[in-house]
Design a protein around this motif. Structure first.
Motif, PDB file in Angstrom:
ATOM      1  N   ARG A  35      81.058  50.632  42.920  1.00 23.41           N
ATOM      2  CA  ARG A  35      80.687  50.337  43.910  1.00 23.41           C
ATOM      3  C   ARG A  35      80.119  51.459  45.064  1.00 23.41           C
ATOM      4  NH1 ARG A  35      81.014  47.144  48.558  1.00 23.41           N
ATOM      5  NH2 ARG A  35      82.914  47.316  47.994  1.00 23.41           N
ATOM      6  N   THR A  36      82.061  51.868  44.929  1.00 24.23           N
ATOM      7  CA  THR A  36      82.260  52.779  46.251  1.00 24.23           C
ATOM      8  C   THR A  36      82.462  53.869  45.904  1.00 24.23           C
ATOM      9  OG1 THR A  36      84.549  52.627  45.272  1.00 24.23           O
ATOM     10  CG2 THR A  36      83.711  50.573  47.359  1.00 24.23           C
ATOM     11  N   ALA A  37      81.821  54.820  45.170  1.00 22.59           N
ATOM     12  CA  ALA A  37      81.908  55.639  45.261  1.00 22.59           C
ATOM     13  C   ALA A  37      80.908  56.604  46.178  1.00 22.59           C
ATOM     14  CB  ALA A  37      80.687  56.084  43.861  1.00 22.59           C
ATOM     15  N   LYS A  38      81.253  57.719  45.890  1.00 25.64           N
ATOM     16  CA  LYS A  38      80.954  59.072  47.018  1.00 25.64           C
ATOM     17  C   LYS A  38      79.843  59.848  46.791  1.00 25.64           C
ATOM     18  CE  LYS A  38      83.995  59.656  51.042  1.00 25.64           C
ATOM     19  NZ  LYS A  38      85.112  59.656  50.527  1.00 25.64           N
ATOM     20  N   LEU A  39      78.605  59.281  46.792  1.00 26.21           N
ATOM     21  CA  LEU A  39      76.997  60.499  46.561  1.00 26.21           C
ATOM     22  C   LEU A  39      76.659  61.464  46.804  1.00 26.21           C
ATOM     23  CD1 LEU A  39      75.864  57.073  45.609  1.00 26.21           C
ATOM     24  CD2 LEU A  39      77.378  58.233  43.458  1.00 26.21           C
ATOM     25  N   GLY A  40      75.479  61.746  45.783  1.00 26.79           N
ATOM     26  CA  GLY A  40      74.929  63.310  46.647  1.00 26.79           C
ATOM     27  C   GLY A  40      74.404  63.386  45.228  1.00 26.79           C
ATOM     28  N   ASP A  41      72.947  64.295  45.936  1.00 22.11           N
ATOM     29  CA  ASP A  41      71.877  65.121  44.540  1.00 22.11           C
ATOM     30  C   ASP A  41      72.529  65.676  43.563  1.00 22.11           C
ATOM     31  OD1 ASP A  41      70.348  65.418  42.702  1.00 22.11           O
ATOM     32  OD2 ASP A  41      68.379  65.574  44.973  1.00 22.11           O
ATOM     33  N   ASP A  42      73.162  65.617  42.538  1.00 21.45           N
ATOM     34  CA  ASP A  42      73.619  66.161  41.487  1.00 21.45           C
ATOM     35  C   ASP A  42      73.227  67.357  40.460  1.00 21.45           C
ATOM     36  OD1 ASP A  42      75.553  66.888  39.804  1.00 21.45           O
ATOM     37  OD2 ASP A  42      74.464  65.981  38.053  1.00 21.45           O
ATOM     38  N   VAL A  43      71.413  67.353  40.809  1.00 21.64           N
ATOM     39  CA  VAL A  43      70.547  68.694  40.440  1.00 21.64           C
ATOM     40  C   VAL A  43      70.740  68.975  41.617  1.00 21.64           C
ATOM     41  CG1 VAL A  43      67.967  69.261  40.152  1.00 21.64           C
ATOM     42  CG2 VAL A  43      68.927  67.022  39.709  1.00 21.64           C
ATOM     43  N   TYR A  44      71.311  69.007  42.548  1.00 16.91           N
ATOM     44  CA  TYR A  44      71.948  70.268  44.130  1.00 16.91           C
ATOM     45  C   TYR A  44      72.955  70.484  43.447  1.00 16.91           C
ATOM     46  CZ  TYR A  44      67.031  69.288  46.105  1.00 16.91           C
ATOM     47  OH  TYR A  44      65.922  68.913  46.207  1.00 16.91           O
ATOM     48  N   LYS A  45      73.749  69.739  43.200  1.00 21.36           N
ATOM     49  CA  LYS A  45      75.314  70.092  42.767  1.00 21.36           C
ATOM     50  C   LYS A  45      75.743  69.533  43.951  1.00 21.36           C
ATOM     51  CE  LYS A  45      74.410  74.237  39.282  1.00 21.36           C
ATOM     52  NZ  LYS A  45      75.290  75.280  39.259  1.00 21.36           N
ATOM     53  N   GLU A  46      75.447  68.529  44.533  1.00 25.19           N
ATOM     54  CA  GLU A  46      75.817  68.157  45.566  1.00 25.19           C
ATOM     55  C   GLU A  46      76.332  66.358  46.092  1.00 25.19           C
ATOM     56  OE1 GLU A  46      73.095  68.098  48.747  1.00 25.19           O
ATOM     57  OE2 GLU A  46      72.464  70.712  48.933  1.00 25.19           O
TER      58      GLU A  46
END
Ligand SMILES: Cc1ncc(COP(=O)(O)O)c(C=O)c1O
Length: 347
Positions: A23-34
């Motif tokens: 629920r609290t994870a920091k997220l980004g676009d992993d295909v951009y390795k972010e």
């Protein structure tokens, strides 16, 4: 009544802490390795198995495909134990996706590819032959009762593989079960191989996810294969977050599962008509042919008590202990089996 599901450790549910982490994870676009959570997990996972780099994948099967396909060329031959998961249970992915031919060998004691067995299977140079380019081992070996490859067995296989210029992939879906049962670090079992896959799901209780690890160069190639398989994920931090908890908190507790499996074996081994196999980690095979009933009847009788088991062969069952199965549950299973009418008649 509690459901006691011993069919597999794949049925584990995430802990409350894992759900909160999702629920609290920091997220980004992993295909951009972010995605910062994925990046953190991959760094920590690589270290756990003594590798330069790691990649989060959707499943153990996807991890094995990345491991095998990214280190071979079309038309190569790969050497596998005949009861390995890669050979038996992965929908011929190495043939379909990698255009690879599987050469199966019969492992000593159902799992061990000794240097001699490997030597027999490796192709020499001949215009008629495919090129042998990789050998995969499974630690723990599921179909041989969850038996771990020891450090010395692994080293011997790897050194033999090097002589033949073969890559070594470890299907370590349950590598931490192996490490805990042998009293060694996972690194000792994996660091000399070219690639290792391990599962965050199964005994480590994550809802989804596996890791493939190896050199930086290997991971760059594995990344391409993962993308080809449709495994390039976006905000995958929701998968990685429980993975971080798994690496920190769920490995040592596997010892409990192993104790429970031993408890189960002990409780069943004196029952006339039931044979228990050797038990090494969290997997126990039992054969009920001596009860004079079919596997179907046995399974149905247990299901009435909310105990689920899966059969491997007609009267052979695999019982798997895992997160969520307590000592009391094991005692209930033992008592229930003791009280089955066919067992009572034999007693
Ligand atoms: C030894 C082994 N390798 C690989 C896998 C594949 O994992 P998944 O079901 O996540 O694809 C399994 C699954 O049970 C397994 O037991």
């Amino acid at each position: 009544m509690k459901k006691i599901d011993l069919r597999s450790d794949t049925v584990t549910l995430p802990s409350e802490e894992m759900l909160e982490a999702i629920r609290t994870a920091k997220l980004g676009d992993d295909v951009y390795k972010e995605d910062p959570t994925v990046n953190e997990l991959q760094e920590k996972a690589a270290k756990k198995v003594g590798k330069e780099a790691a990649l989060l994948v959707c499943s153990g099967t996807m991890g094995n495909i990345c491991g095998v396909v990214s280190q071979t060329n079309r038309g190569d031959e790969i050497i596998l134990e005949q009861t390995s998961h890669i050979f038996l249970h992965e929908v011929a992915a190495s043939a379909v996706i990698g255009s690879l031919q599987a050469r199966t060998v019969v492992g000593k004691n159902g799992y061990l590819i000794t240097p001699e067995i490997l030597q027999e299977a490796v192709r020499g140079k001949d215009v008629h032959y495919p090129i042998s380019s990789l050998v995969a081992i499974e630690n723990t070996h599921n179909m041989a009762g969850g038996i771990p490859w020891t450090v010395s067995e692994t080293r011997q296989l790897i050194s033999a593989a090097r002589k033949h210029d073969l890559k070594v992939h470890i299907d370590g879906a349950r590598i931490f079960n192996a490490a805990i049962s042998l009293g060694v670090s996972a690194q000792e079992l994996t660091k000399d191989a070219d690639s290792v896959m391990f599962c965050l799901s199964k005994g480590l209780a994550c809802p989804i996810g596996s890791i493939i690890a190896g050199s930086q160069e290997f991971i760059e190639e594995a990344l391409r294969v993962r993308k080809m398989l449709g495994g390039g994920m976006r905000q995958a931090g929701i998968i990685a977050a429980p993975g971080l908890i798994a690496l920190e908190k769920m490995i040592d507790r596997l010892a409990e599962d192993h104790k429970n499996a031993q408890r189960l074996k002990k409780g069943l081994e004196d029952i006339p008509g039931i044979t228990t196999h050797d038990c090494y980690t969290n997997i126990l095979f039992i054969d009920i042919s001596g009860l004079g009933i079919s596997g179907k009847e046995f399974k149905a009788a247990l299901a009435k008590h909310n105990i689920l088991v899966s059969s491997r062969w007609e009267t052979t069952f695999r019982l798997v202990t895992h997160f969520g199965i307590e000592k009391e549950d094991i005692d209930f299973v033992i008592e229930t089996i003791h009280n089955l009418p066919w067992v009572k008649r034999k007693n």
